[in-house]
Motif scaffolding. Sequence first.
Motif: not given
Length: 406
Positions: A182-200
């Motif tokens: 399944t595909t989920l949609l994540a709303i990521v604060p712009k200041y946390s984009e690097k954190d998202w890409l490195s941790s998801y």
Amino acid sequence: MATRYWVASLPVQNSASSLWSRLQESISKHAFDTPLYRFNIPNLRVGTLDSLLALSDDLFKSNAFIEGVSHKIRRQIEELERVSGMISTSLTVDGVPVDSYLTRFVWDEAKYPNMSPLKEIVDAIHAQIAKIEDDLKVRVAEYNNVRSQLNTINRKQSGSLAVRDLSNLVKARDIISSEHLTTLLAIVPKYSEKDWLSSYETLTAYVVPRSSKKLYEDNEYALYTVTLFHRDADNFRTKARDRGFQIRDFEYDPETQESRKQELEKLMHDQETLRSSLLQWCYASYGEDVVSFVLVTTILLVELRLPFSIVIAFLRYCSTTVLSHPGYLVVRVFAESILRYGLPPSFLSVVLAPSTKSEKKVRSILEELCGSANSAYWKFEDEGGMGGVGGDADAYPYVCFTINLV
């Protein structure tokens, strides 16, 4: 074009034509910058003195109602023109500017027979304005209902990614939905984009590597997809929330998407159609209001010989609000002139457009032409004469109404 007019009546001692000539001569000599027009009033059915007094009271009470209706129409026109991005144009009556209609007014005998009782004419005009008000309420409610629905949809589509509708941002190719994935949609604060890409990929054990893709971003958030196993979806939501990422509930349905699109297009079309229809109706109804106003005020220009009826001697009225029905103006002029000058009806009615600097001189000319018998009594309060009752009107030896075409 003048924006303020006086509609006045003067008592006739000898003949209306000679009085008209004297008025023209005096205006051209002492107030040459004042446009002057003959205001033609038909021979209306007078009735009894009691009926005229009662009618005068009724007209005064109806004034607020008619003024309110025109205010509504004028405001609606201004709003619709603003929303449509239109340049506001001068309103017309029967295809001509309001000032031209006023200065060239002709009584519509087919619609309002001269021999009908004045009360019947006024009641007919009042009923017509009441119907216009009812129609306005229905049309505005219908238009506002569609506009409200559109505004609700637009708010959902234009807010922050944290709350807005995502259906127009997500395509079928962005979503994977199978027996296991399944595909989920994540709303990521712009200041946390690097954190998202490195941790998801490591938030839970069953995330598909390199499956996250940015679909959209606004000033605060970015919208990312992430694909994982069904059985791990709830655990991923919890872990993502702990890290400050919001997982939006979303189910892609092509039929729902198309239905929403069609609904939006229909609402936009309906809004434009209703707006155009309402604007054209307001233009036409404003013209009807002007016609009614002139008719009724004409009747009142004849009414004022009795001192206590001075209460309506000066009508301050705005045509932008209503000039409600030309007939209304005619009736007021006729009725007030009868009460002021007595029977049989013998008066001259005119329309003037004096400049501010000429007002005092024009007043003096009108008073002089009224004759000493009238002028001696009708003085202002500070001169010892009879002024307006309760400060509602100014007292003059002639009947006069002011109309502002703003």
